[in-house]
Enzyme design. Structure first.
Site, PDB file in Angstrom:
ATOM      1  N   SER A  49       0.885  -1.290   0.015  1.00 57.69           N
ATOM      2  CA  SER A  49      -0.119  -0.121   0.157  1.00 57.69           C
ATOM      3  C   SER A  49       0.866   1.183   0.177  1.00 57.69           C
ATOM      4  CB  SER A  49      -0.917  -0.093   1.425  1.00 57.69           C
ATOM      5  OG  SER A  49      -0.224   0.279   2.354  1.00 57.69           O
ATOM      6  N   ASP A  50       0.364   2.363  -0.473  1.00 61.39           N
ATOM      7  CA  ASP A  50       1.071   3.687  -0.224  1.00 61.39           C
ATOM      8  C   ASP A  50       0.633   4.035   1.376  1.00 61.39           C
ATOM      9  OD1 ASP A  50       2.451   5.962  -0.536  1.00 61.39           O
ATOM     10  OD2 ASP A  50       1.482   6.468  -2.460  1.00 61.39           O
ATOM     11  N   TRP A  51       1.585   4.999   1.975  1.00 60.29           N
ATOM     12  CA  TRP A  51       1.651   5.509   2.975  1.00 60.29           C
ATOM     13  C   TRP A  51       0.240   5.594   3.585  1.00 60.29           C
ATOM     14  CZ3 TRP A  51       5.957   6.772   6.177  1.00 60.29           C
ATOM     15  CH2 TRP A  51       5.585   7.196   7.651  1.00 60.29           C
ATOM     16  N   GLY A  52      -0.445   4.725   4.465  1.00 59.87           N
ATOM     17  CA  GLY A  52      -1.724   5.086   5.186  1.00 59.87           C
ATOM     18  C   GLY A  52      -2.784   5.095   4.169  1.00 59.87           C
TER      19      GLY A  52
END
Length: 760
Positions: free
Chosen positions: A298-301
């Site tokens: 995933s991308d950050w958060g």
């Protein structure tokens, strides 16, 4: 022939055919059942793992404490520390330095039950310590060998400080210069973007993942991130299937075909579903149709952001949706580590999906050789020897020169004579050592760029410098908005005085490096602050101006194009900025760059791109009922593929051989009619006149960068196969249709030799 002999011969032939067929099938079956020995190791390890340990491999944390300091006692840091000790973390990011990496890796390998080594990720975007031009600038070189070498050097330096995973390349195609992350990609074209993405992947991963200089690459952001509405970062994406299949996905498909090890999903929604929970993207296309063997991060958060999207009510539902959709590793959302175990036990997430995700992650770790030597990236000697190595600086200089694009050069104002006297240099960016490094240089050091003035001084000291005006006010940083000087013109008087006495004025203007990048969208594409006003004031006293642009996106510089005789686009060119610009200005390097992204005349044209559809009312017409603006041209300021040289290139002798419909040959002759040797990027475009789905007015399908000496001619040859002539229909199926095609070979997307052929 006797009847008995005939039957004997027939039976013998049938027997031989059967034996051959059986052998072929056996060979095919054997090939299909060949097992990668790594798979056996992965499966054996998986059997030893508890459910909690499996989920731990799907968990990624940001660096959270100084590993050389005391052990954290409370809060989030203590939780992360405890998870590391228990083997509940698969990778970390933003931890670098061989001492730090070794201590963290050693803790996990020696203290956790199974000792599974960590992946260490970092945003190595355009260099690590030695900084190359921003990726959009590198793309302007159209030089795949140089781009691959740039990524290779970035990998060498990153691996030397303990990093084994980069979150690059960004292969998002984008058409809107307002979007801040245009600086991080290869521009608007999927063909060029795919070629550049593959070059960077090869550079990062190298020829052997077991090498201590190999880092695994990440194709990001899957998918559609570059189509954020209005160019506003993180905004909604709403596109048609034809755009998805033919513009957005091809660079990702090329990345998968070239063995990229990880793919990062995106912040945006697609068809109302956040990419992190998008089964259609991650399972149906990526892992299904494309048979991607690596893992998705995933991308950050981005998992937790599904709550803000209104797609999940809480982190527990986030974990369920993302895991079922195919997001293998959760970066900084805490969803998997907190809730996934209970979801599996409740039957909401199938254990087979967990096992699949963990197998993918473990396999990459085995491929990197981390189980053989968890500390292969922890060599302090390599770290000391390879950072800012002279060879790396030389390569960064070469890349910077190749990235620069000559936009205008009236009356051959450039190159400057090396004995040029009485030069004025104006602009705050001329004396900048930080801004030229660009936005994504978080692993490097501040103020290491060779400034424009420093590079210029190596050629001559016969100049006067006046700042004219500040571009920014106060400190600048990666995470904070840049405050632009909008009012202070107190330095104008000095600048006018210096310029009025000069034989030539060089104005260094543009954007600060932290005005582009993630979260750095702009609603205006002019020169920020008071720079346009400064440019016009200087023009009043001296019209002999060379405008040197430093920026991270296409700008709307219509006034400058109409008035300023020479304009050089230098982007944010990295560590060797000043040296590279000086070599171009004084003619030691003939600029050869071509724009990878269209420059608009005004921001109201955005998104603007060359490979658009014709529409049903293309015009122009005498009445108003055609596709146009009432107050602006529909044409760009500078088109895709545009770029001048200090010499002149003439195209002639277009040849098309379409006798073989599977192999169509197109060629042309290019002659250097000027007095300088130089490189030209010959570009091949096609247009299918009638198709099952409307095709763009032009599509890039080939390019060659070649050096041609003065008065020399060279032939460029291109091959068009079904791969270039086909397209994806709205079901995602690749279609190749017979029919009439237009073809053009030229110096940019708007100028060239045109012909046509019939594909049978």
């Amino acid at each position: 022939m006797k009847k008995s002999s005939f039957y004997h011969h027939k039976i013998l032939s049938l027997f031989i055919f059967t034996v051959i067929l059986f052998a072929a099938k056996a060979q095919k079956t054997k090939a299909a059942t060949i097992v990668d020995p790594i798979d056996g190791k992965v499966n054996a390890l998986l059997k030893k793992m508890t459910l909690a340990e499996k989920i731990g491999q799907m968990n990624q944390y940001n660096g959270f404490w100084d590993v050389t300091g005391p052990v954290p006692k409370d809060g989030n840091a203590k939780q992360k520390y405890d998870h590391l000790m228990k083997g509940l973390v698969g990778g970390v990011l933003n931890v670098k330095g061989t001492e730090n990496v070794r201590k963290l890796q050693e803790m996990v390998v020696t203290k956790s039950r199974l000792g599974i080594p960590l992946l260490f990720g970092f945003d190595v975007i355009h260099g690590h310590k030695t900084i190359s031009p921003i990726p959009l600038g590198e793309a302007a070189s159209w030089d795949l060998v140089a781009i691959e070498k740039s990524a290779r050097i970035a990998a060498i330096e990153a691996s030397a400080v303990g990093i084994n995973w980069t979150f690059a390349p960004m292969v998002d195609i984008t058409r809107d210069a307002r979007w801040g992350r245009v600086m991080e990609g290869a521009g608007e074209d999927p063909y060029l973007g795919a070629k550049i993405g593959v070059a960077r992947i090869k550079g990062f991963q190298g020829n052997d993942l077991k090498s201590p200089s190999a880092v695994i690459a990440t194709a990001k952001h899957f998918a559609g991130y570059g189509f954020a509405e209005a160019g506003r970062d993180y905004n909604t994406v709403d596109i048609g299937t034809s755009t998805l299949y033919n513009i957005i996905l091809p660079p990702f498909k090329a990345a998968v075909d070239n063995d990229v090890k990880t793919v990062m999903n995106s912040f945006n929604v697609l068809n109302g579903i956040p990419a992190t929970a998008n089964k259609f993207l991650q399972r149906d296309i990526l892992k299904g149709k494309w048979d991607f063997k690596g893992f998705v991060v995933s991308d950050w958060g981005s998992g937790g952001e599904m709550i803000d999207h209104g797609f999940a009510k809480d982190l527990k539902q986030v974990a369920e949706l993302a895991a079922n959709a195919g997001s293998d590793m959760d970066m900084e959302s805490y969803a998997y580590i907190t809730h996934l175990k209970a979801l599996v036990e409740a039957g909401k997430v199938d254990i087979k999906l967990i096992d699949d995700a963990v197998k993918r992650i473990l396999k990459v770790k085995f491929q990197l050789g981390l189980f053989d030597d968890p500390y292969k990236y922890c060599d302090a000697k390599r770290e000391k020897e390879l950072i800012y190595h002279p060879d790396h600086l030389a390569a960064a200089l070469d890349m910077a020169k190749k990235s620069m694009v000559l936009l205008k050069n009236e009356n051959q104002l450039l190159p400057l004579a090396k004995n040029q006297q009485n030069i004025a240099i104006i602009g705050a960016l001329a004396n900048e050592k930080n801004s030229p490094l660009g936005s994504w240089r978080i692993g490097s050091d501040d103020n290491i760029a060779v400034s424009f003035l420093e590079g210029f001084k190596k050629y001559t000291t016969q100049f006067q410098y006046a700042k004219g005006a500040d571009l920014v006010i106060g400190e600048t940083s990666f995470i904070n908005e840049v405050k632009i000087n909008e009012t202070d013109t107190s330095g104008f008087a000095e600048a006018r005085q210096v310029a009025s006495k000069a034989s030539v004025v060089i104005m260094v203007l543009g954007e600060h490096g932290f005005q582009t990048g993630e979260g750095r969208s702009r609603a205006k594409l002019d020169l920020p602050g008071v720079q346009q006003q400064l440019l016009e004031e200087i023009y009043k006293v001296n019209k002999n101006i060379v405008l040197v642009l430093m920026n991270g996106r296409p700008l709307a510089i219509t006034w400058a194009d109409a008035h300023i005789p020479a304009i050089l686009e230098t982007w944010q060119s990295g560590t060797e900025t000043g040296n590279a610009i000086a070599q171009v200005l004084f003619g030691d390097y003939n600029p050869s760059g071509k724009l990878p992204m269209t420059f608009p005349r005004s921001v109201g044209q955005c998104p603007i791109y060359y490979n658009h559809y014709n529409t049903g009312r293309p015009g122009p017409k005498e009445n108003v009922f055609w596709s146009h603006y009432a107050d602006e041209s529909e044409k760009p300021l500078y088109p895709f593929g545009y770029g001048l040289s200090y010499t002149k290139f003439q195209y002639s002798n277009l040849k098309i051989d379409a006798a073989n419909p599977k192999s169509i040959h197109v060629s042309a002759t290019i002659t250097n009619t000027g007095k300088y040797g130089g490189e030209e990027v010959a570009q091949l475009y096609i247009h299918q006149r009638v198709a099952g789905i409307v095709r763009p007015v032009k599509e890039l399908k080939g390019f060659q960068k070649i050096y041609i000496a003065p008065n020399e001619s060279k032939e460029v040859k291109f091959l068009l196969t079904d791969a270039e002539l086909g397209y994806y229909n709205n079901n995602g199926e690749f279609a190749v249709e017979p029919g009439d095609f237009d073809v053009m070979i030229g110096t940019n997307s708007q100028e060239g030799l045109a012909g046509s052929f019939l594909k049978r």
